[in-house]
Design a protein around this motif. Structure first.
Motif: not given
Length: 448
Positions: A268-288
């Protein structure tokens, strides 16, 4: 609406419409060949009826796909003349071979449709196999041409910027060809298998002919399940290719702004391209990092490594990627449940049939979302790193007019397909052996 946006919207709509018929042309022949083989092997008239019904549906989809495919070929020249001027000498061969495969598919589909009882059974079956082979080959050649747009090879540029030393085989079998072909073909077979399984599950829930729809469901679900379970393998291959050759596309897919080691996979998550960050995402470390490079501690480049003008629309790519993955995971879960029922030799309960009905469109949705990732994720380039989309469009003004006209055309074609399928393929639910004039109540008793 700018002319560039109108041209892109028209191309996107045409591709989204045509791809529905392309995947049917690839995968539906497999179902009708399996049914035909079972009929010839067991002598069961139900499998003959299935093969005939499915071949009629394939013919309808093939005819409308031919129309939408012809429109696409004209649009390439009319809307994107600069692209065709540059790419035509390089990727002309796969497009030519696609036309050859298309004609073969038409010929053998005609033999399969009208040759029953007129040609030997083996020849009739082989005609179906050729429809399957040529339909798949047709898609493979187009996929190779599209893959070239992601990893252009097989040519050099002369001193004046002209294309020289063209190697059509190197262009066709470019670095992206294998991963794109495998991922798309397996997606097509999975999508069609699930769609057909969902249709026959709905027929069973409505009290349709069990002796027809149960074997149909079994064949379609088996095909859909097998290829759905293969999707993670082809998807992993595609992801590693994108990480190596198109790191900016991978970063957009994951809304990954900062380069880092042990990069997380975002759900999930919503990217804010102006602030250059992704909000509200569930992050699973190392997987990407692991998925991209096979190493959980590998570095994954972020979008900040690239100038803003070279980044694709991150929100569109990220959301489309999430939809594709989500649909694929649900299909895998449904396929696994079906495999568990099959292993225990248990009949499919009604709740699972309802689940199949709900899951029927997921494969098609995943394909549409995946093509959005492929095409939008390459922007602003029409040929990665070589030709920008804005530089490839025609200078002709008022492109909103053909966009509106072709939108109306596709609406008419879509309605026509639905009407024809309803009348020809999903005809009266009366068993073939029920005498004419038998009441509906008696026919249902025979069906049971």
């Amino acid at each position: 609406m700018t002319d560039l946006f109108a041209a892109r919207a028209q191309m996107a709509m045409s591709l989204a419409f045509h791809i529905l018929f392309a995947v049917v042309g690839m995968a539906m022949p497999l179902l009708m060949v399996i049914a035909e083989r079972l009929h010839q092997r067991r002598g069961d008239a139900v499998y003959r009826e299935l093969a005939e019904r499915w071949s009629k549906g394939t013919a309808i989809m093939f005819a409308v796909g031919a129309v939408s495919g012809t429109v696409l070929s004209f649009e390439l020249g009319l809307l994107w003349p600069h692209f065709m001027a540059f790419a035509g000498p390089i990727i002309g061969m796969p497009f030519s071979l696609e036309g050859f495969a298309f004609f073969l598919e038409a010929i053998f589909l005609g033999i399969f449709l009208y040759g029953r009882d007129r040609v030997p059974p083996l020849a009739h079956l082989l005609a179906g196999v050729m429809v399957l082979a040529s339909g798949t080959a047709s898609a493979v050649f187009v996929l190779c041409a599209n893959a070239w747009m992601n990893t252009p090879t097989g040519y050099t540029l002369g001193a004046g910027g002209e294309v020289v030393d063209v190697d059509p085989f190197a262009a066709m079998w470019n670095p992206a060809s294998l991963s794109e072909v495998l991922h798309m073909t397996s997606a097509a077979f999975a999508a069609v298998g699930f769609a057909v399984a969902g249709i026959h599950a709905a027929m069973l829930l409505r009290g349709g002919r069990r002796e027809l729809h149960r074997p149909a469901l079994r064949i379609a679900l088996t095909v859909g399940a097998v290829f759905a379970l293969l999707q993670p393998i082809t998807g992993d291959l595609a992801a590693k290719h994108v990480a190596e050759h198109q790191p900016i596309k991978l970063a957009a897919m994951e809304a990954h702004f900062d380069s880092e080691r042990g990069a997380p996979f975002r759900i999930f998550g919503w990217p804010d391209e102006q602030a250059e960050e992704t909000r509200y995402a569930i992050e699973v470390p190392y997987v990407l990092s692991f998925l991209a490079h096979g190493d959980p501690h590998a570095e994954v480049k972020g979008l900040k490594e690239f100038p803003r003008e070279q980044r694709p629309p991150v929100a569109v790519v990220h959301v489309a990627f999430q939809i594709m993955v989500g649909c694929g995971l649900v299909m895998i879960a449904v396929a696994s449940l079906g495999a568990a029922f099959a292993a225990r030799r248990r009949a499919l309960p009604d709740w699972y049939l309802r689940l199949l009905v709900v899951s029927a469109p997921l494969g098609v949705i995943a394909i549409e979302a995946g093509w959005t990732v492929t095409e939008v994720g390459r922007q602003p380039w029409v040929i990665q790193g070589v030709l920008r989309t804005a530089d490839a469009v025609t200078p002709m003004p008022h492109l909103v007019v053909p966009f509106a006209a072709f939108t109306a055309l596709y609406v008419v074609l879509g309605v026509t397909v639905l009407v024809l399928l309803r009348r020809v393929v999903f005809a009266a639910e009366v068993p073939a052996h029920v005498p004419v004039g038998m009441s509906s109540e008696t026919s249902r008793e025979v069906a049971r």
